[in-house]
Enzyme design. Structure first.
Site, mmCIF file in Angstrom:
data_model
loop_
_atom_site.group_PDB
_atom_site.id
_atom_site.type_symbol
_atom_site.label_atom_id
_atom_site.label_comp_id
_atom_site.label_asym_id
_atom_site.label_seq_id
_atom_site.Cartn_x
_atom_site.Cartn_y
_atom_site.Cartn_z
ATOM 1 C CG HIS A 362 -34.876 -7.296 -65.281
ATOM 2 N ND1 HIS A 362 -33.595 -7.631 -65.655
ATOM 3 C CD2 HIS A 362 -35.069 -6.038 -65.720
ATOM 4 C CE1 HIS A 362 -33.029 -6.609 -66.276
ATOM 5 N NE2 HIS A 362 -33.910 -5.624 -66.331
ATOM 6 C CE LYS A 550 -28.298 -19.044 -57.631
ATOM 7 N NZ LYS A 550 -28.552 -18.662 -59.015
ATOM 8 N NE ARG A 551 -31.243 -10.512 -51.802
ATOM 9 C CZ ARG A 551 -31.692 -9.301 -51.524
ATOM 10 N NH1 ARG A 551 -31.058 -8.231 -51.979
ATOM 11 N NH2 ARG A 551 -32.755 -9.122 -50.763
ATOM 12 C CE LYS A 556 -32.613 -15.277 -56.742
ATOM 13 N NZ LYS A 556 -32.118 -15.108 -58.118
ATOM 14 C CB THR A 658 -25.965 -12.493 -64.417
ATOM 15 O OG1 THR A 658 -26.411 -12.037 -63.133
ATOM 16 C CG2 THR A 658 -26.825 -11.869 -65.498
ATOM 17 C CE LYS A 662 -21.970 -11.748 -62.455
ATOM 18 N NZ LYS A 662 -22.887 -11.190 -61.442
HETATM 19 C C1 26Q Z 1 -40.020 -3.491 -56.715
HETATM 20 C C2 26Q Z 1 -40.966 -2.705 -56.052
HETATM 21 C C3 26Q Z 1 -40.811 -2.394 -54.709
HETATM 22 C C4 26Q Z 1 -39.682 -2.858 -54.028
HETATM 23 C C5 26Q Z 1 -38.730 -3.631 -54.690
HETATM 24 C C6 26Q Z 1 -38.907 -3.968 -56.038
HETATM 25 C C7 26Q Z 1 -37.901 -4.812 -56.733
HETATM 26 C C8 26Q Z 1 -36.541 -4.646 -56.460
HETATM 27 C C9 26Q Z 1 -35.598 -5.435 -57.087
HETATM 28 C C10 26Q Z 1 -38.270 -5.760 -57.647
HETATM 29 C C11 26Q Z 1 -37.315 -6.547 -58.275
HETATM 30 C C12 26Q Z 1 -35.970 -6.391 -57.999
HETATM 31 C C13 26Q Z 1 -34.917 -7.188 -58.611
HETATM 32 C C14 26Q Z 1 -35.101 -8.070 -59.562
HETATM 33 C C15 26Q Z 1 -33.982 -8.833 -60.128
HETATM 34 O O1 26Q Z 1 -32.844 -8.709 -59.704
HETATM 35 N N1 26Q Z 1 -34.251 -9.670 -61.123
HETATM 36 C C16 26Q Z 1 -33.194 -10.467 -61.740
HETATM 37 O O2 26Q Z 1 -32.706 -9.760 -62.869
HETATM 38 C C17 26Q Z 1 -31.569 -10.404 -63.405
HETATM 39 C C18 26Q Z 1 -31.023 -9.531 -64.513
HETATM 40 O O3 26Q Z 1 -31.865 -9.585 -65.622
HETATM 41 C C19 26Q Z 1 -31.919 -11.791 -63.879
HETATM 42 O O4 26Q Z 1 -30.743 -12.420 -64.303
HETATM 43 C C20 26Q Z 1 -32.561 -12.594 -62.755
HETATM 44 O O5 26Q Z 1 -33.011 -13.830 -63.249
HETATM 45 C C21 26Q Z 1 -33.719 -11.817 -62.157
HETATM 46 O O6 26Q Z 1 -34.230 -12.497 -61.023
#
Ligand code: 26Q
Length: 818
Positions: A362, A550-551, A556, A658, A662
């Protein structure tokens, strides 16, 4: 009386009686004394009773027919509220609404009693939830596996413009949709050491002195849309193992140690880490990962063996899909179970494992890639580490044969390198499929991040563009639009969202345009009322609702949006008669609590909002609102009320996005870069129905590689940029003079890592084009229609169909009504 109405009346009456009976048996109360929460749990109780037969029937069908099943392993499931979706999926929404109305109960009021299940950060977690909905809707045998966090993503409050985080105590009144399955609990082992024993010519590995943790599953039913499928989302809770066991580290009966043990165990499923797209090497996080992965695989194997299948048939019956690398310990854990518990040799175990596990990436952001320090990994998971070492050695040996002497390349591909376990590499090597989440993203994986692996194993790589469930994001969130669509093109789009293209015939139909405009206006009025009540800010529903939710993350580029707002405001101050279409800029999103710059951006938006919203001289042409605590439920109110969708990430950085989907599904027009799924949205709607600007991903990647960008040049050569940036640090904004110095520095001293200044001019120009287009409401309406009409391919039903055929090899199962 028509048959339909008779049936409806009968069902409404029955529903009413069921509800009152449930209220009595569950709470021992009559309607008059029942609280809103009592009524809510009674309603869910009625629905639970009605699905229980289908749930049993679904599980029976899967196991009796030995159906191949997919298990979606994810650290996050951002479910939002289930009640309104399940009423729709079960086909009882209208019956329920009318039954409750007769009892003087407002169904929307009951819905408020359900907590948003916020067990996710953002895109990755919400994707998992959309996928669960689509898997069930398509009658596919597939389940989720995750963690039952005691605290979900924090609640965001804005205090004096700052983000403040509060704990999300979502389980405080219990969760009506979960079923605790104490009988399916299983043990997960941490720490200790491994003793190797040779018996004959076989080695056995004995894990000793470990800390045992009890993993207790809480199952949530996942209900298909108007079918009988009820799949399972299994969320694991960590609990101490009660009673007799010996730990060498403390004596039985040591009270303090026992309490410490209890606490250390319960911490495992206590809280969701709030970082999104950012990795921090915390021991507890690794513990969470192994906890839910080990418990999940144990329960899969247990169920598989009950059917007496030969273990070698596992890949024909099961796929374990890992949502990013967070569950990548699934690879060595499955190896461990196959070897240490099922007695297989390495080669057989490896063959089975690498035909069972599939992986989705991702992100390509280096700071989000998981790398665990070897020391930490091996102390927490000694047996698992041994297996990872062996996987690594065998893989490196193979690389050595293929690329003799090429140490550089081998070091770049080794799973263990520079004293770290590289989880993405483990996931690629240990799985049969690696997919990206949008066409551009998959190309970048092949060309850059996984380039060497792609050369070595090209067959593993494939693309599966993300999607969203149109049932939640249109049918549920925007009932007004759904009705106009069904009136215009019939209801087939609900089952077949591609049929939304039938709307294209009406793109210039004045009456359809008018109806859509009315729906949009009503949704905007609804949001405007919310904004007035909550923030005491008046926004004009006739203005353009320009939205970025979004976050909050530097890549972003909320900052690019903010700089444009500042520029517009500067121009209006210069010339109060400036001819622009009035605009309402809406922002929403959470910043990771430790992400200083992201929190500064929230502060900046709020300070700017304060200044602009209170400036009478600009005659209300500009408004800025930061919407607090962005969540699934808030999104359901905002997407339907949006005109413009801001998707302005630095090209190459947003894997897919995503939210972009929406918005378009709800008729908003995208302002975006050529990044992630924006590229495919543009291909679908055509250049006339989207606003594209900025560097493309090749240009961005070239700048990163070869340099050549100096952000100071933008500052020196563009008067608008100079003015705005100076305003960040000269006391122009309320708050301290140096409040926004870090943002200023990130753009100039640190050379603007995300090309905000580089893309500013093109962005501002694109915004002017948008303003011009909006003035012709006929033209705008047509653009909006084309966006809705082409949104069907971004339904997660399409994504899931592609996963089912291209990766999982699972097939629909018709569940008979018992
Ligand atoms: C990893 C290790 C330690 C702590 C936290 C994490 C961690 C947590 C959440 C790493 C990544 C995330 C989230 C990533 C994420 O939301 N990515 C998004 O995924 C979506 C679905 O595929 C995409 O549409 C987005 O582009 C992408 O940013």
């Amino acid at each position: 009386m028509a048959r339909e109405t008779k049936k409806h009346l009968r069902e409404t009456e029955k529903f009413k009686l069921d509800f009152l009976y449930k209220l009595q048996t569950l709470h021992g109360k009559e309607l008059e004394e029942a609280s809103n929460n009592d009524k809510y749990t009674a309603l869910v109780g009625v629905l639970r009773d009605r699905i229980s037969q289908n749930w049993v029937a679904t599980n029976r069908d899967y196991s009796e027919k030995s159906r191949k099943q997919v298990y979606y392993f994810s650290m996050e499931f951002l479910l939002g509220k289930l009640l309104p979706m399940y009423l729709i999926n079960m086909g009882v929404h209208d019956v329920c609404r009318d039954a409750l109305a007769e009892l003087d109960i407002d169904i929307d009021k009951l819905t408020e009693a359900e907590p948003d299940a916020g067990l996710g950060n953002g895109g990755l977690g919400r994707l998992a939830a959309c996928f669960m909905d689509s898997i069930a809707a398509m009658k596919l045998p597939g389940h989720g596996n995750g963690i039952r966090y005691r605290y979900g993503l924090f609640e965001q409050k804005i205090v004096d413009g700052h983000q403040v985080e509060l704990p999300d105590n979502w389980l405080k009144d219990g969760y009506a949709w979960e079923y605790r399955r104490g009988d399916r609990a299983t043990e997960v082992r941490f720490g200790g050491h491994v003793r190797t024993e040779a018996t004959g010519n076989k080695l056995t590995f004995i894990h000793e002195g470990y800390e045992p943790v009890l993993a207790v599953p809480y199952d949530v039913p996942i209900i298909g849309h108007e079918n009988n499928t009820v799949n399972t989302l299994r969320l694991w809770n960590a609990e101490p193992i009660e009673g007799e066991f010996d730990l060498p580290t403390f004596n039985r009966g040591d009270y303090l140690k026992a309490v410490e043990y209890k606490h250390s165990v319960e911490r495992i499923s206590k809280i969701l880490y709030p970082e999104d797209n950012f990795y921090e090497g915390r021991l507890l996080r690794l513990k969470q990962q192994y906890f839910f992965v080990s418990a999940g695989i144990q329960s899969i194997i247990r169920r598989f063996k009950k059917r007496r299948g030969p273990i070698r048939a596992l890949p024909d019956r099961v796929t374990i899909h890992i949502n990013d690398t967070h569950p990548a310990v699934a690879v060595p854990e499955l190896m461990r179970i196959l070897m240490d518990e099922e007695g297989l040799g390495w080669d057989d175990a490896w063959d089975i494992t690498t035909r069972t596990v599939s992986y989705t990436n991702h992100t390509i952001m280096p700071e989000a890639l998981e790398k665990w320090p070897v020391q930490m990994f091996k102390t927490l998971l000694p047996r698992i580490y041994m297996i990872v070492e062996e996987i690594n050695e065998r893989y490196c040996r193979r690389l050595w044969q293929r690329y003799p002497g090429n140490w550089d390349k081998i070091a770049q591909m080794a799973i263990i390198a520079d004293e770290q376990v590289h989880m993405a590499r483990l996931a690629v090597v240990g799985s049969f499929s690696v997919n990206g989440v949008a066409a551009l993203h998959t190309d970048i994986l092949k060309k850059h991040l996984f380039h060497h692996y792609y050369e070595d194993m090209p067959h593993k790589f494939n693309n599966k563009t993300n999607g969203i469930t149109h049932r939640r994001w249109l049918l549920r969130a925007n009932r007004g639009l759904a009705e106009v669509l069904t009136d215009t093109i019939g209801k087939s789009w609900v089952e077949h969202p591609e049929d939304l293209t039938n709307l294209l015939k009406y793109d210039s139909d004045a009456s359809v345009q008018e109806k859509l405009k009315q729906v949009k206006l009503q949704n905007k009025e609804h949001l405007a009322r919310h904004i007035k009540e909550k923030y005491d800010v008046l926004v004009d529903p006739a203005s353009i609702f320009d939205v970025q939710i979004k976050r909050i993350h530097a890549y972003k580029r909320q900052l690019l949006n903010v700089l444009h707002v500042m520029d517009l405001y500067n121009r209006l101050k210069d010339n109060p008669d400036l001819d622009i279409v009035p605009r309402t800029f809406l922002f929403g999103g959470k910043a990771a609590p430790g992400y200083y710059l992201a929190k500064q951006i929230i502060k900046l938006i709020n300070m700017l909002a304060y200044k602009i919203n209170n400036d009478l001289s600009i005659k209300g042409k500009l408004k800025v609102v930061f919407l607090e605590n962005y969540s699934v439920s808030l999104g359901e109110m905002v997407f339907p009320a949006s005109d413009v969708s801001e998707q302005i990430s630095t090209a190459s950085k947003e894997a897919s996005g995503t939210g972009n989907m929406k918005f378009m599904l709800n008729g908003a027009v995208t302002m975006g870069t050529m990044d992630g799924a924006n590229v495919e949205i543009r291909n679908a709607v055509g250049d006339d129905n989207i606003f594209i600007f900025g560097l493309n991903s090749d240009q961005v990647i070239d700048f990163y590689r070869y340099g050549g960008y100096k952000s100071y040049d933008c500052y020196n050569n563009d008067k608008r940029i100079k003015l705005i940036l100076d305003q960040l640090v000269n006391g122009y904004l309320p708050g301290g003079k140096d409040e926004f110095r870090p943002i200023f520095d990130s753009l100039l001293r640190d050379n603007d890592e995300f090309f905000v200044l580089k893309d500013f001019d093109d962005y501002a120009t694109a915004q002017e084009r948008l303003d011009q287009r909006f003035r012709d409401q006929g033209v705008w309406s047509k653009m909006s229609i084309h966006n809705i009409a082409h949104a069907g391919i971004f339904s997660s039903d399409r994504s899931i169909a592609e996963y089912a055929i291209g990766i999982w090899n699972v097939k629909p199962a018709e569940i008979p009504r018992l």
